[in-house]
Design an enzyme around this catalytic site. Structure first.
Site, PDB file in Angstrom:
ATOM      1  NE  ARG A  54      -4.191  -1.732   0.864  1.00 56.55           N
ATOM      2  CZ  ARG A  54      -5.375  -2.006   1.511  1.00 56.55           C
ATOM      3  NH1 ARG A  54      -5.305  -1.158   2.704  1.00 56.55           N
ATOM      4  NH2 ARG A  54      -5.931  -2.929   1.649  1.00 56.55           N
ATOM      5  CG  ASP A 163     -14.332   6.849   4.635  1.00 52.77           C
ATOM      6  OD1 ASP A 163     -14.877   5.817   4.805  1.00 52.77           O
ATOM      7  OD2 ASP A 163     -13.132   7.084   4.866  1.00 52.77           O
TER       8      ASP A 163
END
Ligand SMILES: C[S@@+](CC[C@H](N)C(=O)[O-])C[C@H]1O[C@@H](n2cnc3c(N)ncnc32)[C@H](O)[C@@H]1O
Length: 299
Positions: A54, A163
Site C-alpha cells: 500500500r 469517512d
C-alpha cells in the site's frame, strides 16, 4: 552491549521485506503505531506485506529510497500531510452499491415507511453512513428512501456520509460511477435517478442525478475523534470499518452511537461483525447484523 541486546537490535534493523524499498521491523512498528493513533486501525504484527504494497507508491511519489527516510518524514512537523496520505493508503475502501442487500430490504420494509410519514409531516429525517467509502453505501440508502418517497429531495431528509479518507469522499461527492460499479443498481433505478455521464477506460459512466445527490452530504470524520453532530439519527450504518479496530475501540464507538440514535433507531453493522460489550444492553438484535435501540435505559 550484551549479546541479547545486540541480537534484538539486529532484529529491529533486519529487513522484513527486501523489495525495492527495504522495510525493517522498526519502520513497520512506527507505521503501525501511527495507523493506530491516528485512525484506530490495528495492523497487529503480521501485515508487513500489506503495508509494503500500500505504501510503496507513496515512497515512489516522494522519490524516497527506503522506509527509514519515509518514517523520518512522518515524525517531522512537515510530515503531517503525509501522515494523512499514509492513513488513507492503508485503509481498505472496498464497497458496492446495495452491499449486504438484506440491510436495504430491512430498511425499506421496517424503517422507511414510518420515516416517510415523518418527513411528510415536516419533521427531519437523518440517517448516518459512518465510514461511507466512495459513496455507494450512502447512495444506496438514498435510493431506498427514494423508492418509498420519490419526493424526498424536497423534504427535510438527509443521509450524512462520513469517512476519514479525503480521496474516497471526493469520489462520493463527484458521484460518477462506471458500468461495473453500477451493476447492482437495477436498470429502471439507474434510468430514473442517474444520468449518463460519458465513458471511461472501462466503458459507460453514470452520474448521480440531482434528486439523489441532494439527499447525501459528505463530510470528513474520524470515528476515533470528536463527532460534531448532535443527531438524532433514525438509523446508523457502520459496516466493515470497525473490523480493522481493536475490540475495545469497536465497543467504544458502538457505545457512542447510542445517544445519537432516535428512539427505536436502527444500527446496521457489517457481515463479519457482532455487537458485544458495553453497547449491547442498549440494543435488541432484530435481524442479521441489524440492531434496534431499546426503549428505557438512556445512554
Ligand atoms: C471497507 S470500507 C467500508 C465501506 C462501506 N461501509 C461498506 O461496507 O461497503 C471501510 C471504510 O472505513 C474507513 N475508515 C477506516 N478507519 C476510519 C476511521 N478511523 N474513521 C472513519 N472512517 C474510517 C475507510 O477509509 C474505508 O473507506
Amino acid at each position: 552491549m550484551s549479546s541479547a541486546l545486540a541480537s534484538s537490535g539486529r532484529n529491529r534493523e533486519a529487513s522484513l521485506i527486501d523489495g525495492e524499498f527495504p522495510l525493517t521491523r522498526d519502520d513497520y512498528q512506527q507505521i503501525a503505531g501511527i495507523a493506530y493513533a491516528d485512525a484506530g486501525i490495528d495492523l497487529g504484527e503480521g501485515k508487513a506485506s500489506l503495508v509494503y504494497s500500500r505504501l510503496a507508491k507513496r515512497l515512489r511519489a516522494l522519490h524516497m529510497e527506503n522506509f527509514r527516510s519515509y518514517c523520518q518524514l512522518l515524525s517531522r512537523e512537515e510530515g503531517v500531510e503525509e501522515r494523512q496520505q499514509m492513513v488513507a493508503a492503508l485503509t481498505t475502501n472496498v464497497t458496492r452499491f446495495f452491499r449486504e442487500p438484506h440491510h436495504f430490504e430491512h430498511m425499506r420494509a421496517n424503517v422507511l415507511p414510518q420515516l416517510a410519514s415523518r418527513a411528510r409531516s415536516g419533521a427531519p429525517v437523518r440517517i448516518w453512513s459512518a465510514a461511507c467509502s466512495s459513496g455507494e453505501e450512502p447512495y444506496s440508502i438514498a435510493l431506498s428512501i427514494l423508492a418509498v418517497m420519490p419526493d424526498a429531495a424536497s423534504r427535510n431528509v438527509r443521509v450524512l456520509a462520513t469517512d476519514i479518507d479525503p480521496n474516497v469522499l471526493r469520489k462520493g461527492d463527484a458521484g460518477i460511477y462506471g458500468e461495473s460499479a453500477m451493476e447492482p443498481v437495477p436498470k429502471e433505478v439507474r434510468q430514473r435517478w442517474f444520468v449518463p455521464h460519458g465513458t471511461d477506460h472501462s466503458g459507460k459512466t453514470w452520474r448521480v442525478g440531482d434528486d439523489l445527490r441532494k439527499l447525501v452530504v459528505f463530510r470528513k470524520l474520524n470515528l476515533i475523534g470528536p463527532w460534531p453532530m448532535r443527531g438524532p439519527f433514525q438509523a446508523i450504518m457502520c459496516r466493515n470499518a470497525l473490523i480493522y479496530f481493536k475490540e475495545e475501540t469497536q465497543v467504544e464507538i458502538w457505545r457512542r452511537f447510542v445517544p445519537l440514535l432516535a428512539p427505536a433507531g436502527r444500527l446496521y453493522i457489517g457481515h463479519s461483525e457482532r455487537l458485544f460489550g458495553a453497547a449491547s444492553p442498549f440494543f435488541t438484535n432484530e435481524a442479521i447484523t441489524t440492531y434496534r435501540l431499546k426503549e428505557g435505559p438512556s445512554a
